[in-house]
Design an enzyme around this catalytic site. Sequence first.
Site, mmCIF file in Angstrom:
data_model
loop_
_atom_site.group_PDB
_atom_site.id
_atom_site.type_symbol
_atom_site.label_atom_id
_atom_site.label_comp_id
_atom_site.label_asym_id
_atom_site.label_seq_id
_atom_site.Cartn_x
_atom_site.Cartn_y
_atom_site.Cartn_z
ATOM 1 N N ASP A 30 1.087 -1.657 0.067
ATOM 2 C CA ASP A 30 -0.163 0.392 -0.298
ATOM 3 C C ASP A 30 0.833 1.347 -0.019
ATOM 4 O O ASP A 30 1.215 2.347 1.234
ATOM 5 C CB ASP A 30 -1.387 0.253 1.354
ATOM 6 C CG ASP A 30 -1.946 1.149 1.820
ATOM 7 O OD1 ASP A 30 -2.214 1.457 0.222
ATOM 8 O OD2 ASP A 30 -2.864 1.480 1.711
ATOM 9 N N GLU A 68 -6.117 4.686 -9.584
ATOM 10 C CA GLU A 68 -7.404 5.330 -8.842
ATOM 11 C C GLU A 68 -7.755 5.974 -9.831
ATOM 12 O O GLU A 68 -7.206 7.176 -10.271
ATOM 13 C CB GLU A 68 -7.272 5.761 -7.556
ATOM 14 C CG GLU A 68 -8.535 6.078 -7.306
ATOM 15 C CD GLU A 68 -8.450 6.557 -5.269
ATOM 16 O OE1 GLU A 68 -9.590 6.584 -4.499
ATOM 17 O OE2 GLU A 68 -8.056 5.700 -4.669
ATOM 18 N N LYS A 93 -9.303 1.700 -9.637
ATOM 19 C CA LYS A 93 -9.613 1.639 -8.702
ATOM 20 C C LYS A 93 -10.911 2.347 -8.757
ATOM 21 O O LYS A 93 -10.031 3.905 -9.367
ATOM 22 C CB LYS A 93 -8.546 2.145 -7.545
ATOM 23 C CG LYS A 93 -8.663 1.741 -6.378
ATOM 24 C CD LYS A 93 -7.369 1.992 -5.166
ATOM 25 C CE LYS A 93 -7.320 2.567 -4.323
ATOM 26 N NZ LYS A 93 -5.890 2.803 -3.423
ATOM 27 N N THR A 138 -12.849 0.104 -3.719
ATOM 28 C CA THR A 138 -12.290 1.036 -3.012
ATOM 29 C C THR A 138 -12.756 1.801 -2.015
ATOM 30 O O THR A 138 -14.462 1.818 -2.126
ATOM 31 C CB THR A 138 -11.342 1.494 -2.408
ATOM 32 O OG1 THR A 138 -10.735 1.727 -1.515
ATOM 33 C CG2 THR A 138 -11.320 3.072 -3.860
ATOM 34 N N PHE A 141 -12.305 -1.758 3.816
ATOM 35 C CA PHE A 141 -11.659 -1.087 4.832
ATOM 36 C C PHE A 141 -11.887 -1.653 6.622
ATOM 37 O O PHE A 141 -12.579 -1.760 6.410
ATOM 38 C CB PHE A 141 -11.968 0.412 5.326
ATOM 39 C CG PHE A 141 -10.623 1.407 3.831
ATOM 40 C CD1 PHE A 141 -11.028 0.121 2.794
ATOM 41 C CD2 PHE A 141 -10.793 3.154 3.723
ATOM 42 C CE1 PHE A 141 -10.447 1.334 1.292
ATOM 43 C CE2 PHE A 141 -9.168 3.096 2.530
ATOM 44 C CZ PHE A 141 -9.067 2.474 1.327
#
Length: 327
Positions: free
Chosen positions: A17, A96, A132, A156, A178
């Site tokens: 990450d 993203e 993403k 996400t 998450f």
Amino acid sequence: MSNLLQQLKQQSTVVADTGDLDSIRRFSPQDATTNPSLILQAVQSGKYNQQVQAILHDVRDHAGTLDEAVDEACDRLVVAMGAMILQQVPGRVSTEVNARLSFDTLASLAKARRLIELYAQAGIPRERILIKLAATWEGIRAAEVLEKEGIQCNLTLIFSFAQARACAEAGAYLISPFVGRILDWYRKADPTRSYAPADEPGVHSVQRIYRYFRRLEYPTVVMGASFRNSGEILALAGCDRLTISPKLLDELASTEGDLQPVLADSGEREARPAPISQAQFRWEMNEDAMATEKLAEGIRGFEADQLKLEALLREQLAAIQAAGGTA
């Protein structure tokens, strides 16, 4: 005895990450995932000045207005960094779509296709990219279209079961539920309460999603994300994928112990229900204060860092233009 990171890699696919190439080289993850915050940190580090300047000089000569040049520079920058990351990992990189497009399906589709086009121009096939998108209703609908076009997606900012279910029903390749941000919300709501990592609400959320997907045989990959401590990660050993910050990767790599898998396919199966409707999705999100607040907060946070990145590039582009392209 091997360290915990080595054992974890035997049970789950480990994803870095980070956009920092040094960290990626050090920990040898299968994949890497980025977001506007990580891209901003990488640019601010100064390690990529040469790439940034080359991109800015090129867009200055080929883009239209300053706003168009900045937008194009952002797209090229995230693709350039994605390409560098892919030189270090054998798998994929998640790139993203701009967070401000989270509630616009058509604009998200256009941006995703543009990113894939830029990767293709760099000689990188779409099979190595995950687009993403924030798991809003509109983002999920965009992913549904992209998946049918052969562009696989990472949904996400997953905070609720409704989001996860809708993503699986839309055929999303991967979701990122998450963990740590859910814990943050519960700690703020009740500062007096403490949680052992295995008992955290975010950990339980990922476990529930994983088991549901396996029982109903959804192929969507579950990738736990947003960890606050290594205990959360160990409590999800066996999850399809885990995306982990360099700090926690280092902690796992320097710790020895015996890591037992927590998540595994039980073999139980059940029939799939009718797909969740937009009305039901929005109602379930409305009923979940944590998910509603954290999704909105996450989108705002990514947009804030996107604006900082754009301001940084705008300033540098203006300097190049003022110097007649010699900066």
